[in-house]
Design an enzyme around this catalytic site. Sequence first.
Site, PDB file in Angstrom:
ATOM      1  N   GLU A   1      -8.034   5.237  -3.407  1.00 10.58           N
ATOM      2  CA  GLU A   1      -8.147   6.686  -3.264  1.00 10.58           C
ATOM      3  C   GLU A   1      -8.939   7.300  -4.425  1.00 10.58           C
ATOM      4  OE1 GLU A   1      -7.333   8.166  -0.637  1.00 10.58           O
ATOM      5  OE2 GLU A   1      -5.979   6.727   0.333  1.00 10.58           O
TER       6      GLU A   1
ATOM      7  N   CYS B   1       2.540  10.070  -0.520  1.00 17.97           N
ATOM      8  CA  CYS B   1       1.626   9.278  -1.362  1.00 17.97           C
ATOM      9  C   CYS B   1       0.711  10.172  -2.179  1.00 17.97           C
ATOM     10  CB  CYS B   1       0.795   8.326  -0.510  1.00 17.97           C
ATOM     11  SG  CYS B   1       1.793   6.988   0.168  1.00 17.97           S
TER      12      CYS B   1
ATOM     13  N   HIS C   1      -4.042   2.506  -0.955  1.00 18.31           N
ATOM     14  CA  HIS C   1      -3.350   2.435   0.336  1.00 18.31           C
ATOM     15  C   HIS C   1      -3.607   1.070   0.975  1.00 18.31           C
ATOM     16  CE1 HIS C   1      -2.470   6.887   1.038  1.00 18.31           C
ATOM     17  NE2 HIS C   1      -1.383   6.262   1.432  1.00 18.31           N
TER      18      HIS C   1
HETATM   19  N1  PCA Z   1       2.875   5.826   2.663  1.00 19.05           N
HETATM   20  C1  PCA Z   1       3.086   7.250   2.813  1.00 19.05           C
HETATM   21  C2  PCA Z   1       4.255   7.582   1.944  1.00 19.05           C
HETATM   22  C3  PCA Z   1       4.891   6.264   1.605  1.00 19.05           C
HETATM   23  C4  PCA Z   1       3.919   5.256   2.010  1.00 19.05           C
HETATM   24  O1  PCA Z   1       4.017   4.033   1.805  1.00 19.05           O
HETATM   25  C5  PCA Z   1       1.837   8.084   2.576  1.00 19.05           C
HETATM   26  O2  PCA Z   1       0.709   7.573   2.781  1.00 19.05           O
HETATM   27  O3  PCA Z   1       1.943   9.252   2.196  1.00 19.05           O
END
Ligand code: PCA
Length: 200
Positions: free
Chosen positions: A78, A141, A165
């Site tokens: 990100e 997240c 992610h």
């Molecule tokens: N993914 C979510 C919250 C927890 C996770 O593992 C997100 O992308 O916000």
Amino acid sequence: MKVLVTGFEPFGGEEINPSWEAVRALPEEIEGAEVVKRQLPVTFRGVREILPRLIVEERPDVVILTGQAGGRPNITVERVAINVMDSTMPDNEGFTPEDEPVFEGAPAAYFATLPVKAIVRALREEKIPAGVSNTAGTYVCNAAMFTVLHTIAVAGMETRAGFIHVPFSHEQALDKPRPSMALDTIKRAIEIAVKTSLRA
Ligand code: PCA
């Protein structure tokens, strides 16, 4: 050197969260750096309470937060976290914020301070599908990433931090036609991201 690496508990009806499964399988030490691993709750309240304390107590040199992005086919690093909590899906304590700031009065956004492009290049060199993402969403997240970058900025620390992610694991995708990645590959990806960040 010390690296803080986090993954999340399961959410959205899943039995596991591949981010935590991968993080907990990491070695205790990577290239001489101590690896501190933590599992985070999928709650807007929890991440905003726990992460500032963790950063101040552990004073890590590098922070890599990881989470599941079910449906994304590749590892995504990100670039930016925004000061917004906006969700129609309740978090794990039933909270569904709409258009709320993560921290009142904080900047609109923070860029990741990890070497985002270098991490993506290193992953691709190891034949792991990866790319830069320009949105971490507006769920937990993003709130976690914003919290960490804001905490570091306010404290004037030099810690490099950001968010990665990861896709569903193969186990999660058995009963749904969604893209997935082997947990061992996800673990290797996080390890490569740690190494690349330590060298930056
Ligand atoms: N993914 C979510 C919250 C927890 C996770 O593992 C997100 O992308 O916000």
